[in-house]
Design a protein around this motif. Structure first.
Motif, PDB file in Angstrom:
ATOM      1  N   VAL A 261       0.817  -1.217   0.000  1.00  0.00           N
ATOM      2  CA  VAL A 261       0.000   0.000   0.000  1.00  0.00           C
ATOM      3  C   VAL A 261       0.851   1.268   0.000  1.00  0.00           C
ATOM      4  CG1 VAL A 261      -1.709   1.292   1.368  1.00  0.00           C
ATOM      5  CG2 VAL A 261      -1.934  -1.176   1.088  1.00  0.00           C
ATOM      6  N   THR A 262       1.990   1.244   0.658  1.00  0.00           N
ATOM      7  CA  THR A 262       2.831   2.429   0.788  1.00  0.00           C
ATOM      8  C   THR A 262       3.458   2.844  -0.541  1.00  0.00           C
ATOM      9  OG1 THR A 262       3.360   1.829   3.051  1.00  0.00           O
ATOM     10  CG2 THR A 262       4.817   3.408   2.029  1.00  0.00           C
ATOM     11  N   ASN A 263       3.708   1.872  -1.407  1.00  0.00           N
ATOM     12  CA  ASN A 263       4.401   2.145  -2.665  1.00  0.00           C
ATOM     13  C   ASN A 263       3.437   2.229  -3.842  1.00  0.00           C
ATOM     14  OD1 ASN A 263       7.072   2.001  -1.476  1.00  0.00           O
ATOM     15  ND2 ASN A 263       6.663  -0.169  -1.231  1.00  0.00           N
TER      16      ASN A 263
ATOM     17  N   THR B  26       7.754   8.660  -0.075  1.00  0.00           N
ATOM     18  CA  THR B  26       8.174  10.049  -0.298  1.00  0.00           C
ATOM     19  C   THR B  26       8.197  10.399  -1.782  1.00  0.00           C
ATOM     20  OG1 THR B  26      10.541   9.502  -0.393  1.00  0.00           O
ATOM     21  CG2 THR B  26       9.607   9.979   1.792  1.00  0.00           C
ATOM     22  N   LEU B  27       7.641   9.490  -2.608  1.00  0.00           N
ATOM     23  CA  LEU B  27       7.562   9.637  -4.059  1.00  0.00           C
ATOM     24  C   LEU B  27       8.927   9.629  -4.739  1.00  0.00           C
ATOM     25  CD1 LEU B  27       4.579  12.136  -4.424  1.00  0.00           C
ATOM     26  CD2 LEU B  27       4.564   9.637  -4.410  1.00  0.00           C
TER      27      LEU B  27
END
Length: 125
Positions: free
Chosen positions: A71-73, A98-99
């Motif tokens: 989910v984070t990526n 953090t993109l």
């Protein structure tokens, strides 16, 4: 809009990895399983990721950690470098929380058991 499967094949997701993720069909090769696992990260199919991890390795993988990683990526692209019957070397391109652009480079090992392929482990580069 790009309707290709997340795994990079030109088929739509519904005709490619989704049939494995939903359990309609077993992945026929280690590479097909690896591609479907990448797609599972992209669509957050955490149960599929756990189910396709070899039973001997599941204790090393927490559902919560897998879900957080998925989910984070933002999953951008999969590049299969080399596939043999039981190994797949690949690069998964993604944006982290953090993109920032990241590349996960792994050579995964798979095992065929009772007609189903399972992820065993990977060597990271």
């Amino acid at each position: 809009m790009n309707n290709n499967c997340y795994c990079g094949n030109s088929l739509p997701f519904s005709d490619c990895c989704e049939i494995y993720i939903k359990g309609d069909k077993a992945a026929p090769t280690a590479e097909a399983l690896m591609r479907s696992r990448y797609s599972a990260y992209a669509v957050h199919a955490i149960d599929y990721l756990l189910k396709t991890t070899h039973i001997s390795q599941r204790k090393y993988h927490s559902k919560k950690d897998i879900e957080q990683w998925a989910v984070t990526n933002q999953w951008l692209k999969l590049e299969v470098i080399k596939a043999t019957e039981s190994t797949v070397e690949f690069k998964a391109y993604f944006l982290d929380a953090t993109l920032q652009s990241q590349i996960h480079h792994e050579k995964s090992t798979f095992k065929l058991q009772n007609g189903n392929w399972f992820y065993v482990d990977g060597k990271f580069y």
